[in-house]
Design an enzyme around this catalytic site. Structure first.
Site: not given
Ligand code: DGJ
Length: 726
Positions: A460, A526
């Site tokens: 990430d 997301d």
């Protein structure tokens, strides 16, 4: 025109031709890039080249302007030059003279026209006056994809500061519309179209990462170009740091696509003998956007590093538990996941250091003793014993100020001007360009990978880089940070053969071919809301093949939008990518689990088509509906999803086409309802026997050119159709 000995190169593959003029002791000029023009002998080549030379206009320089892949100001190009830089104000307008020209390593002599298929061209050039050397590389792949990059070497004492290196590909003026992408958190790759006008439409990515709003591919095309129609030329900069995509149209009608790294002030200062290498810049031509995407997918699939095993259905713990790491809870989640058919279990953020929320712990890559007193062993062993792979989340470039690492090494934090950058998600950026810092992170990750049986990393990167300087000088460090990121991934993969890595960045903020050259999956967004995902997935496939595109079935009510959707719409949207599940399966009823299992089973049954076939997307004037599908490479099977995005103005859109099938073959079309639920079907077409069954047999040409009636369905629902060649 200059009368230098002729040297032409004609590269042709998969319906695309690239014709390059190499004969004027000047940098290569692309004289044709587009539809295959057939083989060219010397006469035909000369004619093709001459046909494109524009007359000299009034008030222009007195010779036709030769526009190379690195356009030169000195020759009269009045747009942005390919190479920008200087030696403190001198040597700012290079004039390149070519030296050796190599095709697949073999030197080419002047006085010939070479016809070939795929190949690699290397051109050496120098500007003696400016004391610069250039190596320009151009590769043309068997799938008809072109990519080019350049390196610049400083040959003299003193510093040459490189400010700009923009690689340019010419497109015809008829390509008068552009399409690129905008985006934001939870809304990546939103298409935007505009006419191409005089000047530059320049998309700069200054986020220090690829960016949630990255242009991704900047295409130009013939008016009204769509998925199936028109001609399209696209450019993609394969770089995960600051970068540029642009289209520039000059007064003379010349129109160039350009791509390259965006360098910060003084970021590349070359001492004698030092060099800078640009990222690869890709050129993608297609007859319609689907053809362009298909070409890119085939190109990526041909790589030796492309994942070839069936893409494991993944459970990601993030939206199931967030930071609430409870060992027993996660063991239960894993059991439930395995029961539903999941093949890879990924433990997301929250397992390390003091990371009980997003304000602390980042950078301390040791297993948290609070949350995981016995380490991760029980969980990893349990996951493995259930037949699943184990995956773990890292955010290697980041640090919370409230962490052991930040306290111990504040000098490793990227900063300039003697102050700390503004925080974002309560975090700062580590300077991986500092060797000790890079090694520290490498060793910390390596230790975890050595201790546990980890098949997969979710990598990430949750903030933009602001004031990303290298302490103590504060000199800009985005370029070296990007290279250090690549080097870190490469080294971990070298040490752990078979390790797969997902490229995630606040969702889809790191989707580019620089990252994908060394990772195995991208996280699209997301936002798992299927309605939003329909469009994000649709446009992400313009670059990324479905098997590399993480796509998750999440909870009924989206955590991002608050909208509620049926299981079938969520599952059907997710199954056209690399399928994952991101919800708390412990809360699911037995019936719900069974239904989720039936979708996973169907995905597994169809993934040989979904992950290897050709993506097709329908152009339809009715914005309330969409159709997309994947056709197997041999045309034997196809899977389509007919989607109602909203309640339409008309009660039924009429016949809907099913593109991409073998026009000469016949197909049986049938709807699939794997979980048995078809309550959202409001009206059935005559070719269905009942609400959820029926089939019809028709030719591929008819299905693509005329189409069939579709059921009437509730808005924000979709029907899955299977096409099988008879
Ligand atoms: C952003 C990612 O996109 C999410 O999936 C999740 O991993 C969080 N970061 C964790 O902090």
């Amino acid at each position: 025109m200059s009368e230098m000995p002729e040297l032409g190169l004609v590269m042709r593959a998969a319906g695309v031709a690239l014709v390059v003029d190499l004969g004027a002791n000047a940098l290569p000029e692309i004289v044709h890039w587009g539809a295959d023009c057939g083989p060219l002998d010397q006469r035909a080549y000369r004619a093709l080249r001459l046909a494109g030379v524009a007359p000299v206009g009034a008030s222009e320089v007195d010779e036709p302007v030769r526009i190379s892949i690195l356009p030169e100001h000195t020759l009269g190009w009045m747009g942005r030059p390919g190479v920008g830089g200087s030696r403190g104000g001198t040597a700012w307008s290079p004039r390149w003279r070519t030296g050796r020209i190599l095709l697949d390593g073999r030197e080419l002599d002047a006085g010939q026209v070479v016809n070939c298929g795929a190949g690699r061209l290397e051109v050496e050039a120098e500007d003696e006056q400016a004391a610069l050397r250039l190596l320009l590389t151009l590769e043309f792949s068997p799938e008809g994809i072109l990519r080019t990059r350049a390196s610049v070497v400083n040959l003299a004492a003193g510093t040459y500061q490189l400010d700009d290196l923009l690689l340019c590909l010419p497109t015809p003026a008829i390509a008068s519309e552009s399409l690129d992408f905008a985006g934001r958190w939870a809304g990546e790759r939103a298409p935007q179209r505009r006419p191409v006008t005089i000047g530059a439409h320049r998309r700069e990515g200054r986020h220090g990462r690829t960016g949630l709003d990255a242009a991704t591919i900047l295409s130009v095309g013939t008016p009204g170009f769509g998925f199936a129609d028109g001609e399209v030329w696209g450019i993609h900069t394969a770089w995960s740091g600051n970068h540029v995509h642009q289209v520039e149209r000059g007064l003379s009608g010349v129109q160039l696509l350009g791509g390259g790294e965006l360098l910060l002030p003084g970021e590349v200062r070359l001492g004698q003998g030092e060099s800078y290498e640009s990222p690869w810049v890709y050129g993608i031509y297609g007859r319609g956007l689907d053809d362009a995407a298909r070409r890119m997918h085939r190109h990526l699939r041909a790589r030796a590093t492309h994942p070839r095993t069936p893409r494991p259905v993944t459970l990601n713990s993030w939206e199931a538990v967030y930071f609430d790491h409870d060992e027993q809870g996660l063991l239960d989640l894993a059991s439930r996941a395995a029961g539903a058919g999941v093949e890879r279990f990924v433990l997301d953020d929250g397992w390390f250091g003091g990371r009980r929320g997003d304000r602390a712990g980042l950078g301390d890559w040791t297993v948290s003793q609070d949350a995981w007193a016995g380490g991760l062993h029980r969980l990893v062993d349990h996951v493995n014993s259930l037949g699943m792979e184990f995956g773990l989340w890292f955010e290697p470039e980041m640090v919370n100020m409230d962490s052991g690492l930040a306290r111990e090494h504040p000098e490793w934090i990227m900063a300039t001007g003697g102050r700390l950058p503004v925080e974002s998600r309560h975090q700062q950026v580590l300077n991986l360009g500092i060797e000790e810092c890079w090694e520290h992170i490498l060793n910390a990750m390596d230790a975890i990978l050595n201790e546990y049986n980890i098949a997969y990393i979710k990598w990430d990167h949750n903030r933009d880089l602001v004031d990303a300087g290298a302490q103590p000088s504060g000199a800009p460090g985005v370029h070296s940070q990007t290279l250090a990121y690549y080097r870190l991934v490469d080294e971990l993969k070298r040490r752990h053969p078979g390790l797969e890595i997902e490229s995630c960045s606040s969702g889809g903020g790191r989707v580019d071919l620089g990252a994908l050259a060394r990772t195995d999956r991208i996280w699209v967004s997301d936002n798992n809301d299927p309605l939003d995902r329909q469009m994000m997935n649709r446009w992400t496939t313009q670059l990324v093949p479905p098997e590399l595109m993480g796509s998750h079935l999440a909870s009924a009510t989206s955590h991002v939008t608050g909208r509620t959707h049926s299981l079938s719409f969520r599952a059907q949207t997710a199954m056209f990518g690399h399928l994952g599940v991101e919800l708390d399966l412990r809360l699911a009823s037995g019936e719900e689990l069974e239904k989720i299992g039936s979708w996973i089973a169907l995905h597994k049954r169809l993934r040989c088509v979904l992950h290897h076939g050709d993506v097709v997307r329908l152009d339809h004037p009715d914005g309330s509906l969409a159709l997309h599908g994947v056709v197997s490479a041999d045309g034997a099977q196809a899977v389509y999803s007919y989607v109602s995005l909203a309640r339409g103005v008309v009660s039924n859109p009429g016949r809907v086409r099913l593109p991409g099938l073998d026009p000469a073959a016949s197909y049986r079309i049938e709807p699939l309802f794997p979980d048995g639920g078809s309550g959202y079907v409001q009206g059935i077409p005559a070719w269905w026997d009942s609400r959820s069954t029926g089939s019809i047999e028709l030719g591929g040409a008819f299905l693509a050119g005329v189409g069939i009636a579709m059921p009437v369905i509730h808005p924000e629902q979709a029907v899955l159709l299977l096409a099988t060649r008879i």
